[in-house]
Design a protein around this motif. Sequence first.
Motif, short mmCIF file in Angstrom:
data_model
loop_
_atom_site.label_atom_id
_atom_site.label_comp_id
_atom_site.label_asym_id
_atom_site.label_seq_id
_atom_site.Cartn_x
_atom_site.Cartn_y
_atom_site.Cartn_z
N LEU A 10 159.47 35.37 37.08
CA LEU A 10 159.07 34.52 35.92
C LEU A 10 157.87 33.45 36.24
N THR A 11 156.88 33.60 35.51
CA THR A 11 155.88 32.82 35.87
C THR A 11 155.21 32.21 34.53
N THR A 12 154.30 31.16 34.65
CA THR A 12 153.76 30.66 33.49
C THR A 12 152.81 31.61 33.08
N GLY A 13 152.70 31.68 31.93
CA GLY A 13 151.81 32.73 30.92
C GLY A 13 152.03 34.12 31.13
N MET A 14 153.33 34.54 31.73
CA MET A 14 153.57 35.92 31.80
C MET A 14 153.65 36.59 30.44
N PRO A 15 153.63 37.83 30.47
CA PRO A 15 153.72 38.59 29.29
C PRO A 15 155.07 38.43 28.57
N VAL A 16 155.09 38.25 27.24
CA VAL A 16 156.22 38.28 26.47
C VAL A 16 156.02 39.09 25.22
N TYR A 17 157.31 39.47 24.55
CA TYR A 17 157.09 40.21 23.16
C TYR A 17 156.31 39.39 22.36
N PRO A 18 155.62 40.01 21.38
CA PRO A 18 154.78 39.22 20.52
C PRO A 18 155.69 38.41 19.53
N VAL A 32 156.27 31.36 28.17
CA VAL A 32 157.08 31.07 29.44
C VAL A 32 155.96 29.99 30.17
N GLU A 33 156.60 28.80 30.59
CA GLU A 33 156.04 27.76 31.20
C GLU A 33 156.85 26.99 32.21
N LEU A 34 156.23 27.10 33.57
CA LEU A 34 157.13 26.33 34.76
C LEU A 34 156.28 25.31 35.20
N GLY A 94 160.99 22.36 35.91
CA GLY A 94 161.13 22.34 34.41
C GLY A 94 160.60 23.77 33.95
N LEU A 95 161.75 24.17 33.00
CA LEU A 95 161.46 25.81 32.50
C LEU A 95 161.56 25.69 31.03
N HIS A 96 160.42 26.48 30.60
CA HIS A 96 160.57 26.58 29.22
C HIS A 96 160.32 28.21 29.13
N LEU A 97 161.29 28.70 28.32
CA LEU A 97 161.09 30.36 28.12
C LEU A 97 162.34 30.60 26.90
#
Length: 248
Positions: free
Chosen positions: A12-20, A25-27, A42-45
């Motif tokens: 899990l990394t900031t800016g990683m691929p996500v479903y459209p 994702v932001e850490l 802090g996690l946003h996902l």
Amino acid sequence: MAPTLIDLTHPLTTGMPVYPGDPEVELRPALTTATAGVNVLGLHLGSQSGTHVDAPYHVDVTWPTLDGLPLTLFTGPAVVADLRGLEPRTAVTAGLLADALERLTPGAVLLLATGWPRYWGTDHYLAHPYLAPSAARALVEAGVRTLGVDALSIDRTPDPGPGDPAVAALLADLADEHDGPPPAEEVGLAAHRVVLGAPGGAVITENLTDLTPLLEAQAAGEPVEVSFFPLRLVAADGAPVRAVARIG
């Protein structure tokens, strides 16, 4: 010889691929030792970020949520279907899964190895092979209740944006399955609905990493077990997992 553990989880990394359309994702540091004496991230996902599991509630609000499922659904002996070499956006039929279905035992986890992790982080990752609804029904009838894939989704993922020809192809596929236009809620999620709607409940794990070591172990006759235990989120549609294979 001690068993080998293989991590099948994308970091899990900031800016990683996500479903459209899913949350990005932001850490980022929430507390640091310099200011608070401790480091806290802090996690946003989203619930579907990275390597994750889908609960039936993901596609139907009347079906079980993540916390209503038994832990036995998230682990078991694995059977890996070798689907590497398929063309982009190829429909995986029941015929392509016949060998894997013959190896299934009660409680087994079926893994679909498409080889698509090699495209992780590129636009081509969205053009993965997908499970035809008829094949999904064959899996459910064979007793599969835990399904995993090394791609973004078990269903076709249209490219984002209007006018994508894949969308028209998807609608045509689903029309064939339903002998007419599909219900709107099934567009893009037909295989999800079949698998997650299985009697007794089922789960789907997506975005697994390269399954080649598991295929090699299977070919060598070594036992393979996998675990996809999710975060214990209340009333959730799914959650990130730490996916691990145990060989030997």
